[in-house]
Design an enzyme around this catalytic site. Structure first.
Site, mmCIF file in Angstrom:
data_model
loop_
_atom_site.group_PDB
_atom_site.id
_atom_site.type_symbol
_atom_site.label_atom_id
_atom_site.label_comp_id
_atom_site.label_asym_id
_atom_site.label_seq_id
_atom_site.Cartn_x
_atom_site.Cartn_y
_atom_site.Cartn_z
ATOM 1 N N LYS A 81 0.861 -1.195 0.000
ATOM 2 C CA LYS A 81 0.000 0.000 0.000
ATOM 3 C C LYS A 81 0.892 1.237 0.000
ATOM 4 C CE LYS A 81 -3.817 1.705 2.958
ATOM 5 N NZ LYS A 81 -4.604 1.343 4.170
ATOM 6 N N SER A 156 -9.387 0.928 3.274
ATOM 7 C CA SER A 156 -8.605 1.810 2.434
ATOM 8 C C SER A 156 -7.522 1.085 1.648
ATOM 9 C CB SER A 156 -7.957 2.897 3.292
ATOM 10 O OG SER A 156 -7.051 2.331 4.207
ATOM 11 N N SER A 180 -9.390 -1.407 7.377
ATOM 12 C CA SER A 180 -8.856 -1.220 6.024
ATOM 13 C C SER A 180 -8.063 -2.379 5.446
ATOM 14 C CB SER A 180 -7.998 0.050 5.985
ATOM 15 O OG SER A 180 -8.804 1.197 6.065
#
Lengths: 463, 463
Positions: A81, A156, A180
C-alpha cells in the site's frame, strides 16, 4: 504451467523455488505481465517498480542457485500500500499533498520483507491518506474489484485487495485503522489479517491514527497470511507502540484445527442490518465451524454500539492533527470526503478525545474479562454488504463496511477476514474471526481449518 | 524537651523513639496541641483525626515497647493533602462537590505510610481540587503562611506547606501537577520533592491531570524527605502509570556530596522577571554549591518558553474531563478561578491536546539527550517571587509561581525545592534542583549537601 504461475499460493511457489523448479525471475515476470495486462482495468498499483523488481529477482535467483535459500518468501513478488516507505520510490498516500515525497529508507515492514527475500513489485492504490472505506480516490481513481470492475474493492487498502485477488502479486501489505485490511479482503474474496495492536511495526508508514493503526498482509489464503505475518511480526524500537511479546511459529500450529475452541457469536449489533446474502453465507460458515468441532455460543458484546463513535473520536482528531498544515495551506488539494472527515476531526473538543481514550481502556478490560475470559474467538460477518457499484458507494456504504471491523481496532485484538461465500451477484462475502491479544496463532488456525473445508479461495475472478 | 518535640526532625524523633526515649503518644499529643493552638490562625487542616491518631499512637507505642520497631516512620505524625484517601475520613478535595465523600479505603500512599508505622493526624487544606497555585480556597479559606499569616502559603498543597513549616506535623503529603509540592515548600521555607512521574502511586488520589499528577512529601529537611520518599516510592499495579523501576536506598547515599556533579544553570527563561531578593538568594546558593565542589555551567533550556502552554493544554482538558459532570450540574458550587480554568479546559480542541502530548514526547527525548546528556542536575529558583499577601494574589502571582516548576511536570523528572534564604520582608525563598528520570538519589544528595552548609532550615517562623 507458466500461464498459471500467478495463481500459485506463496507456499506452493516457495516449494518450487526452494527445489529450484521455479525461478524468481519467471515468477516476477509472470506477475509483471499480469500487471501490464490487467492493471489498466483494475487500477491497483500506483507505482510499478518493474526494473527494480527484475534486478532483485535475478539477485534472488543467483542467491538460491548458490545454495542460500532464505525461506518461504525468497523470490516471492509482493507489493505494499502506498503509505509504506519503499526506499527510492514515491510514497504518495494517494494524496496530492505527498505526491512528490520520495522515501529515503524502507519502512520496517519493507525491510523485513526484503530481508526474507521477497521481491517488491511496487506500491498499491488506496483511499486518500487511508481515511475511507470505499477505496474511491479522487486523485488516483478507484481501485476496481476483480469480481466486477464496476464495483469497489473496499478500502482503504483497495489496491492490495484488487492486486492479490487478481493475481498481480502474492501478498499485498495493508494498514487497518478501522477495517482497512479486512474490508478489501472481504470484498475481494481473499484473506486479510489485522494483527494485534503493537505486533507489527509502523516505522516508516504514514500515520493515520497512531493509536489505532495496524499493519498486516492480504493474501490469497490463510497459510500465506501466516507466512507473511511471521516475517513482519515482532518488536521494533522504531515504533513506540511496538510490543516485545514473543512471536510464535504460526505455520507450525496452523493445522491443529478448531476442535473444542469456543467461538462466540454476538447476539446483537454485529448482525443488525446485514444483507441477506451475507447473513446466509455467515450462518453457513458457523455451521461448518461447528462441524469442525468448534463450540459455538451466543454472547452479548459489551458496549458494541458505542465503539464506532469512540473510534471516530480518537481517529479523526489524530488524523487532523497530523494533516492540519495541509488542511490549512492546501485544502483544495484534498478530496471532498477526506476533507470533510478531517474537518470533523478538527471540531472534536479535547474532552471528547480524552473520554474516548478512557472508554477504550475500560473497554479492553471489559472484553478481556467478560468476553475473552469465556470464549477463544468471536465470529461475525466482516462487512454488512458485499462490494457496491462504484457510482452507488456513499456514506451509508461506508458505515455498513466499517460497522463490524471498527470494534477490533478499538480493542486492538487480532482479527482476520476469510472468504465464506458469494452473493447472488457473484461478489465475495467475508467471515471475520477475532481472537485474544497477541493470539494470532489461534485466529489463523481457526481460519485455516475453516478454509480447508471450503473451496471459496480456489475460485478465480472473471478477468 | 517536651515543649520542642514538634521541632524535631523525623530522623531525630525516630532515634529517640527507637531508643524508647520518646513515646509516639507524647509526640502525637505535642502535634495535636500545636494544631489546637495554631490551626485557627493557619487553616492548614481540613479534618483533624485526633481520636484516631491517639489510638494509633498508643498502638505504635505498645508495638515498640514489645520490641517490634518498624523503622524511621514508626510513631511519626504525618498528614495528607485532602485528595489522598484516608479510610473512614472525608476526602473533600477542598470542594463543595466532594464535601460528603467518605473514603472507604486508604490511598496507596496512606497505606504505605501506615504500614511503616506513621500516625495519620488528618487531612490538609489545598487549592480547590488542586487546580491553582495560590492556595486561596473560597470554600475552606486560604491556608496562611507561618512566616506571615497575611500571606499565602502557595498551592495547591497549601495546608501541607503551612502544617510542616509550623510544626503541626512532621511530613505533609502533597501532589504536584504544575508545581503544587515545590511552590508551598518554597514559600513556607521547607523541603518538598516531586519524584519522577510514575515513582509514587496515585491510587486512591483524586486526579487532576493523570498524565501530569505526581505525589510526594513536604518535610522540614532533606533527610526527612528521603525517609518518607523511601516508604512511598515503588511499583503499584493500581496506578497504570506506576513504574517498575527499582527504588534505591536514598538515605544510604545522602551524605555522598555534590563534588564533581555537573549542575546546569539555564541561561534564559528561568530567570526572566525573577524578584531581586529571590535572584540574590539563588545566586548565593549557586556559589555555595560551587564551594561544595559542584561543576556549574550555563545551558540553553530547549523549548522552555513553550512548556507552560503545553502543560496547560494537557492539564486543563484532562481536569475538565474529570470534572465535567460537576461543571454541568453544579457550576455554582465551584469557585470562580477554578471554574474559569475548567472552562478553558473545555474549550481546547482535541488537536491542541494531541499536539501537546506529542510535544511532550519530543521534549523528553530532547532534554534526555541535549540537557541530561551533559549535566546531572538543573538549578533554578523554585518560584519567581516569595509569598504574596493573600489580598494581592492574582493571576500574575500564579504565573510567577508556576513558571519555573511547570517544565519539570511536563518532563516528568524529579525536582526538589529547599530553602535558600529569605527576602528583606522575612519570607522564605526556594532553590529548585531537578535531576534525571528516576534519579531522585542524586537530587536528594545535592540538596542535602547544600542544606548541610546553610542554616535556613533551622530558622523557625514567628508564631
Amino acid at each position: 504451467m507458466a500461464t498459471d504461475l500467478h495463481w500459485l499460493s506463496i507456499a506452493e511457489a516457495a516449494q518450487l523455488i526452494e527445489r529450484r523448479e521455479l525461478s524468481p525471475v519467471d515468477l516476477v515476470d509472470a506477475c509483471l505481465e499480469r500487471v501490464e495486462a490487467l492493471d489498466g482495468r483494475l487500477n491497483a498499483f500506483i507505482t510499478v517498480l518493474a526494473d527494480e523488481a527484475r534486478v532483485d529477482a535475478r539477485g534472488a535467483a543467483d542467491e538460491i542457485a548458490n545454495g542460500s535459500y532464505r525461506g518461504p518468501l525468497h523470490g516471492i513478488p509482493v507489493a505494499l500500500k502506498d503509505i509504506f516507505a519503499v526506499a527510492g520510490a514515491p510514497m504518495t498516500a494517494g494524496s496530492l499533498i505527498f505526491r512528490d515525497v520520495v522515501s529515503e529508507e524502507d519502512s520496517e515492514v519493507t525491510r523485513r520483507l526484503r530481508a526474507a527475500g521477497a521481491i517488491v513489485l511496487g506500491t498499491l492504490n488506496l483511499h486518500e491518506i487511508a481515511l475511507g472505506a470505499t477505496g474511491i480516490n479522487p486523485h488516483t481513481g478507484p481501485a476496481r474489484n476483480p469480481w466486477n470492475t464496476g464495483h469497489i474493492t473496499g478500502g482503504s487498502s483497495s489496491g492490495a485487495g484488487a492486486a492479490v485477488a487478481a493475481g498481480l502479486c502474492f501478498a499485498g501489505m495493508g494498514t487497518d485503522t478501522g477495517g482497512s485490511i479486512r474490508i478489501p479482503a472481504a470484498l475481494c474474496g481473499i484473506a486479510g489479517i489485522k494483527p494485534t495492536f503493537g505486533r507489527v511495526s509502523r516505522r516508516g508508514l504514514l500515520p493515520l491514527s497512531w493509536s489505532l493503526d495496524h499493519a498486516g498482509p492480504l493474501t490469497r489464503n490463510v497459510e500465506d497470511a501466516a507466512i507473511v505475518l511471521q516475517v513482519i511480526a515482532g518488536h521494533d524500537a522504531g515504533d513506540p507502540a511496538s510490543s516485545r511479546a514473543d512471536v510464535p511459529d504460526y505455520s507450525a500450529t496452523l493445522g491443529e484445527g478448531v476442535r473444542h475452541r469456543r467461538i462466540g457469536v454476538p447476539d446483537r449489533y454485529f448482525d443488525d442490518g446485514v444483507d441477506a446474502d451475507v447473513q446466509a453465507a455467515f450462518r453457513e460458515a458457523l455451521r461448518q465451524l461447528e462441524g469442525l468441532g468448534a463450540e459455538l455460543s451466543e454472547f452479548s458484546p459489551p458496549h458494541a454500539d458505542e465503539m464506532p463513535g469512540a473510534l471516530a473520536a480518537i481517529m479523526l482528531p489524530e488524523a487532523f492533527t497530523f494533516h492540519q498544515s495541509a488542511m490549512r495551506e492546501r485544502p483544495e488539494d484534498i478530496g471532498e470526503d477526506v476533507r470533510y472527515r478531517l474537518e470533523l476531526g478538527a471540531a472534536y473538543p479535547a474532552a471528547e478525545y480524552i473520554q474516548a481514550l478512557r472508554f477504550r481502556e475500560m473497554l479492553v478490560e471489559t472484553w478481556r474479562e467478560e468476553v475473552f475470559g469465556e470464549i477463544d474467538l468471536v465470529a461475525t460477518a466482516t462487512t454488512m454488504v458485499a462490494a457496491r457499484p462504484i457510482d452507488q458507494s456513499d456514506l451509508s456504504t461506508t458505515l455498513s463496511l466499517i460497522r463490524n471491523t471498527n470494534p477490533f481496532n478499538l480493542l486492538g485484538t487480532p482479527a482476520i477476514s476469510v472468504p465464506c461465500g458469494f452473493t447472488g451477484d457473484g461478489l465475495p462475502v467475508g467471515l471475520q474471526l477475532a481472537g485474544r491479544w497477541f493470539d494470532e496463532a489461534t485466529v489463523l488456525r481457526a481460519a485455516y481449518a475453516y478454509e480447508s473445508v471450503t473451496d471459496w479461495n480456489s475460485r478465480r475472478p472473471p478477468l
